[in-house]
Every structure is written in C-alpha cells, then in structure tokens.
Design a protein around this motif. Structure first.
Motif, short mmCIF file in Angstrom:
data_model
loop_
_atom_site.label_atom_id
_atom_site.label_comp_id
_atom_site.label_asym_id
_atom_site.label_seq_id
_atom_site.Cartn_x
_atom_site.Cartn_y
_atom_site.Cartn_z
N VAL A 1 -4.78 -11.46 45.76
CA VAL A 1 -5.86 -10.95 46.60
C VAL A 1 -5.68 -9.46 46.90
O VAL A 1 -6.65 -8.72 47.01
CB VAL A 1 -5.94 -11.76 47.91
CG1 VAL A 1 -4.70 -11.59 48.77
CG2 VAL A 1 -7.17 -11.37 48.73
N GLU A 2 -4.43 -9.03 46.98
CA GLU A 2 -4.19 -7.63 47.35
C GLU A 2 -4.55 -6.67 46.22
O GLU A 2 -4.95 -5.54 46.47
CB GLU A 2 -2.72 -7.45 47.75
CG GLU A 2 -2.48 -6.14 48.46
CD GLU A 2 -1.04 -5.96 48.92
OE1 GLU A 2 -0.82 -5.16 49.82
OE2 GLU A 2 -0.15 -6.62 48.36
N PHE A 3 -4.40 -7.12 44.96
CA PHE A 3 -4.77 -6.23 43.86
C PHE A 3 -6.00 -6.73 43.11
O PHE A 3 -6.28 -6.30 41.99
CB PHE A 3 -3.59 -5.96 42.91
CG PHE A 3 -2.83 -7.18 42.46
CD1 PHE A 3 -3.27 -7.93 41.39
CD2 PHE A 3 -1.66 -7.54 43.09
CE1 PHE A 3 -2.56 -9.03 40.95
CE2 PHE A 3 -0.94 -8.65 42.66
CZ PHE A 3 -1.39 -9.39 41.59
N GLY A 4 -6.74 -7.65 43.69
CA GLY A 4 -8.08 -7.98 43.22
C GLY A 4 -8.17 -8.82 41.97
O GLY A 4 -9.14 -8.70 41.21
N ASP A 5 -7.21 -9.71 41.73
CA ASP A 5 -7.28 -10.59 40.57
C ASP A 5 -7.26 -12.03 41.05
O ASP A 5 -6.23 -12.56 41.46
CB ASP A 5 -6.09 -10.34 39.62
CG ASP A 5 -6.19 -11.14 38.33
OD1 ASP A 5 -7.05 -12.04 38.24
OD2 ASP A 5 -5.39 -10.87 37.41
N ARG A 6 -8.39 -12.70 41.01
CA ARG A 6 -8.51 -14.05 41.55
C ARG A 6 -7.80 -15.10 40.69
O ARG A 6 -7.57 -16.22 41.15
CB ARG A 6 -9.99 -14.44 41.70
CG ARG A 6 -10.71 -13.58 42.73
CD ARG A 6 -12.06 -14.17 43.08
NE ARG A 6 -12.71 -13.41 44.14
CZ ARG A 6 -13.79 -13.82 44.78
NH1 ARG A 6 -14.36 -14.97 44.47
NH2 ARG A 6 -14.33 -13.07 45.75
N GLN A 7 -7.46 -14.75 39.48
CA GLN A 7 -6.75 -15.69 38.61
C GLN A 7 -5.29 -15.28 38.41
O GLN A 7 -4.63 -15.77 37.50
CB GLN A 7 -7.46 -15.81 37.26
CG GLN A 7 -8.85 -16.43 37.37
CD GLN A 7 -9.42 -16.83 36.02
OE1 GLN A 7 -8.95 -16.39 34.97
NE2 GLN A 7 -10.43 -17.68 36.06
N ALA A 8 -4.81 -14.42 39.30
CA ALA A 8 -3.44 -13.91 39.14
C ALA A 8 -2.42 -15.03 39.22
O ALA A 8 -1.41 -15.01 38.49
CB ALA A 8 -3.16 -12.85 40.20
#
Length: 517
Positions: free
Chosen positions: A231-238
């Motif tokens: 969430v902090e770097f904007g990747d929902r599939q991280a």
C-alpha cells in the motif's frame, strides 16, 4: 522524548565483575521476557541481537544482570502482568545494585512515564519505534546514574536492519511491514505502532536468502496486516508477487504468513498460495465476530458472507488447507443473537484451531467508551460455549487426518508428556502439531530434519504417529546440519557431519499454540 530519573547504587561500567579464569572483566548477562504477539516475539529477537552485539551474553540459569520486558498492551491484564513481574524483581535488584531493568514494547509506548512512577526501580523505558535504542539507554542509565525514558512518535529505523539473535536455526520470522492503517475500535495497535510502513521487496528477499544460506528451510512473513503489503508504494498485488518470488529461492521449503485481513484478501493471493510450491496449505484468517452488526461496530470492513466466501475460494484451490482464526467474545452491545451468528459462522468455517478471547476494555480505544459493556458472567458463559464448539470441530477435523501420511518438520520443543511417551514433536505442512515416535532401529531426526509418518491417533489439539519401521521415512536436511553446527558451537565441540562452512546464525520461529483456551 527523553526524561531522566535519578538513581542510586548504579555502577558506572558496562561490564560486570572480574572473570575468575582470565582475571579480565566478565560480560554482563541479559534475559528478555516477552509478552504478546508474533511481532513482539520478533522484536525480542532484535533486542537480544543488539544486546549481544553490545557485548552482553545470555543468562544461563543465574539471575541476569539486565532483564528486559517486551510488553503487550492488547489484553486487559497486560498491566497487571508487567507490574507483577516488576514487583517480584524489586527486592532482587535491591540486593544487586548493579542489576538493570528495562521495559519496552506496546505498553511502554502507551504508559510512558506511568511505568517509572509505579516502578521507579526500572532503569530504561523505550517504545515500539526505537527498539534500537536499548543498549544506549542502558549505558546512559549506568553512566548518569538515572533512569532513561525515550519514546518516539514515529519509526526511526526499520527494525529488520537491526542485529537479530534468533531462537532456532531451522525457521524464522521475516517482517515485511510494521504498523497498521486500519481503525478497528477494539485495537490499540495502530496508535502504538503507527501507520503501515512497507519494506522494499528486494530487502525482504535478501533477508530470506540470508536465512536460507544459514540453514533455515522455513520462513513466516510477518505484518500487522500482511496482505495489505504494498500500500505504501502503490502495488496492490505486491503481496502475491512476494509469495511467488519466495518460490524461486532454492532451499526454502516452507513459507507461511500472518496475519492477513479479510477485507484486503484478494484472489491473486489465493492463486499465489495454490501455485507456489513452498507456500504451505495453511491460512490464519481473523474472524473476530460472525455478526455483521458487531463487525460494523468493530469497524471491520467485511461481513460474514465475504469471510465465508474467502474460505470457500481457498478450499477450492487448496483442498487440504488448514484454516485458523481469532475471535473476540463479548464485544460491547453483543446480543445473544449476535453471539449465535458467531457460532453459526464457526460451524460453517470448520477451523482447524481458533484463538478465542474475551473482550478486554482497553483505555485509548474507541470501544472502551461504547455503551452496553457486557457483564463478566455473560462473557464467560459465551466464551465457554464457543470454546466447546471449536474444540469439537478441531477434534473432528483432526480425525480426518487419520491414515494420512504427513511430512513433519521436527522441532526442538517436545510435548509435555515426551519423557513418558518417548515421542518427538514437529509441525506438518499445514501447521498441525504432530507427536511421533521413532521405530526401534530407525535413525533419529534432528530439529530441522523432516520425517514422513502415517497419523495413527487424533485429538483436538494434536496428532500422533507411531509408525512401524517400514512406515517411517527420514529426510536429513540442511536445517538439521545447521542445528548440529549450532549445538557444537554452543559447547565448543566440533560439529559432526557439518561439512564445514561458516557458523550458523540462530533463526527464530516460536511455536504457535493450537489450544483455544
């Protein structure tokens, strides 16, 4: 914020007395006592690592020169447990003026000055955001002859960059994030650990690789809401990408994670679990309540239908998955109808195990100010009904394992009756606790080795395997070799069959209890 408190009788040296053999200064000893969740356990590994990095050594039976309490603030009796332990140590410290006591963790972050007012014999108080300050605070307290209080409002250094003394060589915790962005009304953790901070994937994978290089074959990815990672770097599939990347690490045999949040649990994570060979068929999915009314009051942003739908999807893709949960009984305003909804969801969910809690009113949480706080007798009666139901379900689910051949990773911990039964203990791939015997004439495993056995008995909280010689299979592992090396290093003897290589680092994976009470 740092506040000094005057002391008396403190020594001015970071070293203990003279070593009777060498005549030189004897290293000071330490002990870390942990209360709370997996995050606290992992933080304690870092505290131990920093103390050893600073020259301290673990206390072996004797009274430690430094006792560190790593505290939890989630449960109602957390304060009583801490102050009770501090009270016991007060006369011990009075008789040993050079002794030091430190208090860290969530309760320290919350109570701050209160700890030193209630227990003025404490030398250092530090919070969740500055774990790395512990050795310096102890040194400063000794040098200045006054207690040190240092509480930061935000993270100064990501904890995983700190030295770590892990508790076992075969498996370890790996933090992927700290903090939480949710606002559950019963939970004080976001106020104490702050907003979610995510590590970069490369840093996480590098730490996992380092653990594997030192002999670990199992890791557990750890976060307050582990599946909101990214969430902090904007990747929902991280998070699903991270799980798949773990599958590419050679020598890593078991990957687990805890704890996810149902509201953020997505299909790509389920697919990654099913399709990544070393992600284990086990899921901890906190329910908290089966009543939509109570979930709304808790500010849990999912409902019972969504929760059950997640379990259906997981079991469709991973048929033998063992699912565990957390449940709170007696939340303010919970009616008999609400509680029955929880029982209904538990019956449908078929949890392998459940961690059940009676609601604790915690100052500083929105729920503490809600009306309709329930009488203790009502909460207790509901708690007993819930645990009886879950105990029955757990026993039924475990009986389904009878006759199955399971691969079990041997642990260093044995069951309470091990001396009587002569059985060893381990964890199956789905995290069930298995007590097993070694047939006469068969080679004995080491912690970290893997045995394959057929389950012959089942109880609510464990499985038993008493295999024949033909049914017993042992696979000696790199983790078992690392165990040999660690034991040899601890007693100064050469490591049998270690094959050389650098000294193993202790890695940590504390056992999770399976009981519901």
């Amino acid at each position: 914020m740092t506040i000094p408190f005057p002391r008396s009788g403190a020594t001015t040296s970071a070293e203990g007395g003279a070593d009777p053999q060498s005549g030189g200064p004897q290293p000071r000893t330490y002990q870390v006592r942990t209360f709370g969740c997996q995050m606290n356990v992992h933080d304690s590994e870092r505290m131990a690592g920093m103390l050893e990095d600073a020259g301290y050594v673990p206390a072996e039976g004797e009274q430690a020169d430094v006792v560190v309490f790593n505290t939890c603030a989630v449960r109602e009796n957390a304060d009583n447990k801490l102050y009770g332990n501090l009270g016991i140590l007060a006369p011990v410290k009075a008789a040993n003026p050079g002794m030091q006591i430190a208090v860290g963790g969530c309760l320290a972050q919350k109570d701050r000055e209160t700890i030193l007012k209630k227990a003025p014999w404490v030398d250092a108080v530090f919070g969740t955001h500055n774990v790395g300050a512990l050795p310096a605070l102890l040194d400063r307290a000794r040098h200045n002859n006054e207690a040190q209080l240092e509480i930061l409002e935000s993270l100064d250094v990501f904890p995983s960059t700190l030295p770590t003394k892990r508790d076992s060589v075969y498996s370890g915790w790996v933090s992927i994030s700290v903090g939480c962005n949710n606002t559950c009304t019963f939970c004080i953790v976001p106020a104490l650990r702050g907003k979610e901070k995510d590590r970069r994937p490369g840093d996480i994978l590098a730490e996992i690789q380092a653990l594997v290089d030192d002999g670990a074959i199992e890791v557990t990815l750890l976060g307050q809401n582990v599946n909101s990672y990214g969430v902090e770097f904007g990747d929902r599939q991280a998070f699903s990408k991270l799980l798949r990347a773990c599958g590419d690490i050679e020598g890593l045999e078991r990957v687990r994670f805890t704890s996810p949040h149902p509201a953020a649990f997505t299909d790509d994570v389920i697919d990654a679990m099913a399709e990544t060979h070393n992600v284990m068929p086990q899921l901890h999915m906190p329910l908290q309540s089966g009543s939509d009314t109570i979930l709304r009051a808790m500010k849990r942003s999912y409902r019972s239908t969504k929760f059950l739908g997640i379990l259906d999807k997981v079991r469709e893709k991973i048929p033998h998955a063992a699912i565990s949960t957390d449940i709170i009984v007696g939340f303010p305003g919970e009616t008999e109808e609400d509680f029955q909804a929880t029982l209904d969801v538990v019956e449908k969910s078929r949890f392998a195990t459940a961690f059940t809690f009676q609601y604790s009113k915690r100052p500083g949480t929105p729920a503490a100010d809600l009306p309709q706080q329930l009488p203790k007798a009502v909460v207790q009666e509901r708690f007993e009904r819930l645990t009886a139901l879950q105990d029955r379900i757990a026993a039924e689910e475990n009986r389904k394992q009878l006759g199955r051949r399971l691969e079990v990773m041997v642990t260093a911990q044995s069951g309470r009756k091990s001396e009587e039964t002569h059985r060893l203990s381990g964890r199956s791939q789905d995290q069930r606790l298995v007590h097993f015997s070694v047939p006469e004439g068969a080679p004995a495993p080491r912690p970290g080795d893997l045995v394959t056995v057929t389950i012959t008995e089942a109880a609510a909280f464990h499985l038993v395997a008493d295999p024949t010689l033909e049914d017993y299979s042992l696979r000696r592992s790199r983790a078992g070799d690392a165990w040999d090396r660690s034991q040899a290093a601890s007693c100064g003897a050469p490591a049998p069959g270690s094959g050389g290589g650098r000294k193993g680092v202790s890695l940590g994976m504390p056992s999770l209890p399976l009981r519901t009470r």
